[in-house]
Scaffold this motif. Structure first.
Motif, PDB file in Angstrom:
ATOM      1  N   LEU A   1      -7.112  -4.602  -3.149  1.00  0.00           N
ATOM      2  CA  LEU A   1      -7.338  -3.356  -3.476  1.00  0.00           C
ATOM      3  C   LEU A   1      -8.384  -3.530  -4.232  1.00  0.00           C
ATOM      4  O   LEU A   1      -9.197  -2.425  -4.506  1.00  0.00           O
ATOM      5  CB  LEU A   1      -6.402  -2.754  -4.308  1.00  0.00           C
ATOM      6  CG  LEU A   1      -4.877  -1.993  -2.710  1.00  0.00           C
ATOM      7  CD1 LEU A   1      -3.463  -1.773  -3.544  1.00  0.00           C
ATOM      8  CD2 LEU A   1      -5.805  -0.855  -2.044  1.00  0.00           C
ATOM      9  N   ASN A   2      -8.153  -4.792  -5.336  1.00  0.00           N
ATOM     10  CA  ASN A   2      -9.361  -4.587  -6.375  1.00  0.00           C
ATOM     11  C   ASN A   2     -10.587  -5.122  -5.632  1.00  0.00           C
ATOM     12  O   ASN A   2     -11.844  -5.412  -6.694  1.00  0.00           O
ATOM     13  CB  ASN A   2      -9.338  -4.756  -7.819  1.00  0.00           C
ATOM     14  CG  ASN A   2      -7.806  -4.321  -8.079  1.00  0.00           C
ATOM     15  OD1 ASN A   2      -8.173  -2.992  -8.256  1.00  0.00           O
ATOM     16  ND2 ASN A   2      -6.800  -4.729  -9.674  1.00  0.00           N
ATOM     17  N   GLY A   3     -10.597  -5.722  -4.660  1.00  0.00           N
ATOM     18  CA  GLY A   3     -12.232  -6.481  -4.021  1.00  0.00           C
ATOM     19  C   GLY A   3     -13.081  -6.405  -2.607  1.00  0.00           C
ATOM     20  O   GLY A   3     -13.042  -4.708  -2.882  1.00  0.00           O
TER      21      GLY A   3
ATOM     22  N   MET B   1     -11.089  -3.474  -0.460  1.00  0.00           N
ATOM     23  CA  MET B   1     -10.988  -2.416  -0.348  1.00  0.00           C
ATOM     24  C   MET B   1     -10.741  -2.107  -2.065  1.00  0.00           C
ATOM     25  O   MET B   1     -10.793  -0.752  -1.328  1.00  0.00           O
ATOM     26  CB  MET B   1      -9.604  -2.613   0.297  1.00  0.00           C
ATOM     27  CG  MET B   1      -9.359  -2.662   1.639  1.00  0.00           C
ATOM     28  SD  MET B   1      -7.844  -3.183   2.163  1.00  0.00           S
ATOM     29  CE  MET B   1      -7.882  -1.119   2.343  1.00  0.00           C
ATOM     30  N   LYS B   2     -11.679  -1.950  -2.634  1.00  0.00           N
ATOM     31  CA  LYS B   2     -12.073  -1.374  -3.843  1.00  0.00           C
ATOM     32  C   LYS B   2     -13.005  -0.146  -3.539  1.00  0.00           C
ATOM     33  O   LYS B   2     -12.664   1.393  -3.698  1.00  0.00           O
ATOM     34  CB  LYS B   2     -13.443  -2.025  -4.446  1.00  0.00           C
ATOM     35  CG  LYS B   2     -13.490  -1.326  -5.998  1.00  0.00           C
ATOM     36  CD  LYS B   2     -14.004  -2.118  -7.009  1.00  0.00           C
ATOM     37  CE  LYS B   2     -14.063  -1.603  -8.594  1.00  0.00           C
ATOM     38  NZ  LYS B   2     -14.749  -2.547  -9.171  1.00  0.00           N
ATOM     39  N   GLU B   3     -14.142   0.040  -2.319  1.00  0.00           N
ATOM     40  CA  GLU B   3     -14.489   1.506  -1.911  1.00  0.00           C
ATOM     41  C   GLU B   3     -12.926   2.072  -1.037  1.00  0.00           C
ATOM     42  O   GLU B   3     -13.002   3.577  -1.142  1.00  0.00           O
ATOM     43  CB  GLU B   3     -15.698   0.877  -0.872  1.00  0.00           C
ATOM     44  CG  GLU B   3     -16.626   0.257  -1.424  1.00  0.00           C
ATOM     45  CD  GLU B   3     -17.793   0.412  -0.688  1.00  0.00           C
ATOM     46  OE1 GLU B   3     -17.296   0.678   0.401  1.00  0.00           O
ATOM     47  OE2 GLU B   3     -18.415  -0.114  -0.850  1.00  0.00           O
ATOM     48  N   TYR B   4     -11.873   1.483  -0.364  1.00  0.00           N
ATOM     49  CA  TYR B   4     -10.799   2.591  -0.195  1.00  0.00           C
ATOM     50  C   TYR B   4     -10.022   3.039  -0.414  1.00  0.00           C
ATOM     51  O   TYR B   4     -10.399   4.187  -0.655  1.00  0.00           O
ATOM     52  CB  TYR B   4     -10.434   1.557   0.996  1.00  0.00           C
ATOM     53  CG  TYR B   4      -8.768   1.424   0.972  1.00  0.00           C
ATOM     54  CD1 TYR B   4      -8.657   2.992   2.211  1.00  0.00           C
ATOM     55  CD2 TYR B   4      -7.231   1.322   0.299  1.00  0.00           C
ATOM     56  CE1 TYR B   4      -7.213   3.560   2.876  1.00  0.00           C
ATOM     57  CE2 TYR B   4      -6.019   1.850   1.092  1.00  0.00           C
ATOM     58  CZ  TYR B   4      -6.172   2.676   1.251  1.00  0.00           C
ATOM     59  OH  TYR B   4      -4.656   3.294   1.944  1.00  0.00           O
ATOM     60  N   VAL B   5     -10.100   2.192  -2.237  1.00  0.00           N
ATOM     61  CA  VAL B   5      -9.448   3.169  -3.749  1.00  0.00           C
ATOM     62  C   VAL B   5      -9.703   4.211  -3.579  1.00  0.00           C
ATOM     63  O   VAL B   5      -9.453   5.561  -3.926  1.00  0.00           O
ATOM     64  CB  VAL B   5      -8.627   2.114  -4.518  1.00  0.00           C
ATOM     65  CG1 VAL B   5      -8.305   2.798  -5.141  1.00  0.00           C
ATOM     66  CG2 VAL B   5      -7.944   0.978  -3.421  1.00  0.00           C
TER      67      VAL B   5
ATOM     68  N   PHE C   1      -4.675   3.866 -10.604  1.00  0.00           N
ATOM     69  CA  PHE C   1      -4.260   2.253 -11.242  1.00  0.00           C
ATOM     70  C   PHE C   1      -3.951   0.923 -10.437  1.00  0.00           C
ATOM     71  O   PHE C   1      -2.409   0.976 -10.531  1.00  0.00           O
ATOM     72  CB  PHE C   1      -4.441   2.120 -12.704  1.00  0.00           C
ATOM     73  CG  PHE C   1      -5.346   3.246 -13.577  1.00  0.00           C
ATOM     74  CD1 PHE C   1      -6.286   3.071 -13.783  1.00  0.00           C
ATOM     75  CD2 PHE C   1      -4.731   4.733 -13.467  1.00  0.00           C
ATOM     76  CE1 PHE C   1      -7.193   3.587 -14.755  1.00  0.00           C
ATOM     77  CE2 PHE C   1      -5.673   5.477 -14.902  1.00  0.00           C
ATOM     78  CZ  PHE C   1      -6.846   5.013 -15.036  1.00  0.00           C
ATOM     79  N   ILE C   2      -4.760   0.273 -10.433  1.00  0.00           N
ATOM     80  CA  ILE C   2      -3.571  -1.353  -9.329  1.00  0.00           C
ATOM     81  C   ILE C   2      -3.048  -1.965 -10.627  1.00  0.00           C
ATOM     82  O   ILE C   2      -4.484  -2.724 -10.781  1.00  0.00           O
ATOM     83  CB  ILE C   2      -4.875  -1.512  -8.415  1.00  0.00           C
ATOM     84  CG1 ILE C   2      -4.951  -0.337  -7.433  1.00  0.00           C
ATOM     85  CG2 ILE C   2      -3.691  -2.202  -7.301  1.00  0.00           C
ATOM     86  CD1 ILE C   2      -3.811   0.273  -6.868  1.00  0.00           C
ATOM     87  N   CYS C   3      -2.245  -2.447 -10.713  1.00  0.00           N
ATOM     88  CA  CYS C   3      -2.434  -3.815 -11.207  1.00  0.00           C
ATOM     89  C   CYS C   3      -1.386  -4.985 -10.487  1.00  0.00           C
ATOM     90  O   CYS C   3      -0.183  -4.746 -10.281  1.00  0.00           O
ATOM     91  CB  CYS C   3      -0.686  -3.323 -12.429  1.00  0.00           C
ATOM     92  SG  CYS C   3      -1.909  -2.377 -13.494  1.00  0.00           S
ATOM     93  N   LYS C   4      -1.707  -5.735 -10.648  1.00  0.00           N
ATOM     94  CA  LYS C   4      -1.006  -6.895  -9.931  1.00  0.00           C
ATOM     95  C   LYS C   4       0.069  -8.140 -10.555  1.00  0.00           C
ATOM     96  O   LYS C   4       0.109  -7.793 -11.629  1.00  0.00           O
ATOM     97  CB  LYS C   4      -1.875  -8.283 -10.193  1.00  0.00           C
ATOM     98  CG  LYS C   4      -3.133  -7.807  -9.064  1.00  0.00           C
ATOM     99  CD  LYS C   4      -3.960  -9.114  -8.504  1.00  0.00           C
ATOM    100  CE  LYS C   4      -4.716  -8.852  -9.510  1.00  0.00           C
ATOM    101  NZ  LYS C   4      -6.212 -10.556  -9.339  1.00  0.00           N
TER     102      LYS C   4
END
Length: 502
Positions: free
Chosen positions: A449-451, A453-457, A469-472
């Motif tokens: 998601l942070n890589g 698919m960042k544009e998707y988010v 906000f995405i946290c691992k």
């Protein structure tokens, strides 16, 4: 060199049988949960089922035991070739509420209760006593005709009138006095049970079979075993005393092992146990077999894998199949696989090769103490065989169903998890006034998601008017996500700063 290695711990006893350094049989028994096969109970018939030709018997366990008509009728009918049990109805043999003496032949498995029989038997070192039938049997493993005749003559002379005896393999070349001493021990057990069954009300246990360590000494520790190693001093001394009664010549082969060292690791057994739990088993040639268990049967698939042979394709196939046949027989024995087994060898065009593989498989399976039956090859080229179910297989003892995948052995793909998360975020956007959310996800999902698919988010944020906000989080299972916080954007940013500062 054949060895028996015993790890006697506080919670479990573990026994490994090694043949030329290879682990071929493995047994485990919890100190809190003992096996019940061989135990004899005074029970009460709870329910006769004419349609199933069986009955349920209360023997004091969580689930009633299952008694099939074949195990309920007198044994002489089974051994009389002129008679047949197929015409006998269960309702004519036993009645509801009847007191009955039964012996456990199969452990409770999954949702099924124990299987029991009224045909009692008491295994000793050299003989098996069957007190309720006039019969003499002899192990097929004793092949010499003269030796078979000698043993049968001895047993005919010492056998109590009206009782049956089976001559075990270990009786071969033994003297009459050895068999007499073994029989005396078995008769003592029977007379004790005869007294016990007259006392008390069912359900009641009348006889408890030996624990794992002593069964190992009785059933496995033979002249073929060069060493028996154990890491418990108390059991070491007890084994020597037990052998003094049943086989003094083997006492010198018992060794005491330093309990400060992991005995199974020292002999390389821990690694071999892990391999026995693996779905894929590699062959020395580079081929492999895959073992899968279903509710109805076990399937074993043979693959050539990395092995490509030299010139002849047919020879490559036969080499892998032969190697697989040996390994399959070993794995079935080691894992204690029971029931229906289907084997898919690599296709062989030559029928001669098919027969070679079947004979090799049967030869390797002959080493197994548990009864097996190779039925042959089907029209689809699959080998059908069966193996008697006696106890749980190793995997069900050492492992449990995965609480995350419900035993499927599979987890959701990151794409599926992301789609599930998207639906949850749509719900939040539609049904709340939240301006932002903090979502904890598995490390792999977070990386995506942070890589890539960042544009998707970003597109999702614009469409939902919601800052994401995405946290691992290493503690999040790969199937899951956790919407940790939601609310006003400024408030969520403050919470995010607190998290980062920690």
């Amino acid at each position: 060199m054949n060895k028996i290695v015993i790890d006697s711990g506080f919670s479990q006893s573990r026994v490994a049988l090694l043949e030329n350094g290879e682990l071929v049989e493995y047994y485990i028994e919890s100190k809190n949960f003992k096996r019940i096969v061989g135990n004899i109970y005074k029970g009460r018939v709870k329910n006769v089922l004419p349609g199933m030709q069986a009955a349920f018997v209360d023997i004091g366990l969580e689930k009633n035991a299952f008694l099939y008509v074949k195990d309920a009728i007198p044994q002489e009918i089974l051994y009389d070739k002129k008679k047949t049990f197929k015409d006998i109805l269960i309702k004519d043999v036993i009645k509801n509420g009847q007191e009955i003496i039964v012996q456990v032949t199969k452990e409770p498995m999954d949702n099924k209760g124990a299987r029991v029989t009224t045909h009692l038997s008491f295994p000793g070192r050299y003989l098996v006593l069957m007190p309720n039938i006039d019969y003499i049997g002899i192990s097929r493993r004793i092949e010499d005709k003269d030796e078979r005749a000698r043993l049968r003559k001895i047993v005919e002379e010492i056998r109590p009138k009206g009782m049956g005896l089976i001559i075990r393999t270990e009786s071969e070349n033994k003297e009459e006095k050895d068999l007499i001493e073994d029989l005396k021990y078995l008769l003592k057990l029977w007379h004790k049970i005869e007294k016990e069954k007259k006392l008390g009300f069912p359900p009641k246990i009348l006889y408890k079979d030996l624990d794992l360590i002593y069964r190992t000494i009785r059933d496995f520790f033979t002249e073929d075993i060069e060493e028996l190693i154990i890491n418990d001093k108390e059991n070491y001394n007890a084994i020597l005393e037990f052998l003094d009664l049943i086989s003094p010549k083997l006492q010198d082969r018992v060794k005491y092992f330093d309990p400060g060292i992991n005995i199974f690791s020292y002999y390389g057994i821990e690694k071999k146990i892990k391999e026995a739990l693996s779905r894929k088993v590699w062959l020395k040639s580079g081929g492999y077999i895959v073992i899968d268990k279903t509710e109805a049967l076990t399937s074993i698939d043979v693959n050539s894998g990395k092995y490509v042979g030299v010139n002849d394709l047919s020879q490559t196939i036969i080499k892998v199949n032969k190697e697989a046949a040996k390994e399959i027989a070993k794995q079935i024995r080691l894992r204690d696989i029971g029931g229906i087994i289907i084997i898919d060898f690599i296709d062989m065009e030559n029928k001669k090769y098919e027969q070679e593989i079947l004979k090799l498989l049967e030869s390797e399976l002959s080493k197994d103490r548990v009864r097996t039956n190779v039925l042959g090859m089907t029209g689809l080229g699959l080998v059908e065989m069966t193996r008697k179910k006696v106890r749980k297989r190793i995997s069900s003892i050492l492992e449990k169903k995965c609480p995350y995948c419900n035993g499927l052995g599979m987890v959701l793909t990151p794409e599926t998890v992301i789609n599930n998360l998207e639906n949850e975020l749509k719900r939040i956007s539609l049904h709340t006034n939240s301006e932002a959310v903090i979502v904890n996800v598995n490390k792999e999902v977070g990386r995506i998601l942070n890589g890539d698919m960042k544009e998707y988010v970003e597109r999702l944020e614009n469409a939902l008017n919601l800052k994401i906000f995405i946290c691992k989080d290493d503690n999040i299972h790969s199937n899951d996500y956790d919407v940790k916080y939601m609310g006003r954007l400024n408030k969520v940013k403050d919470i995010l700063k607190e998290i980062d500062s920690k």
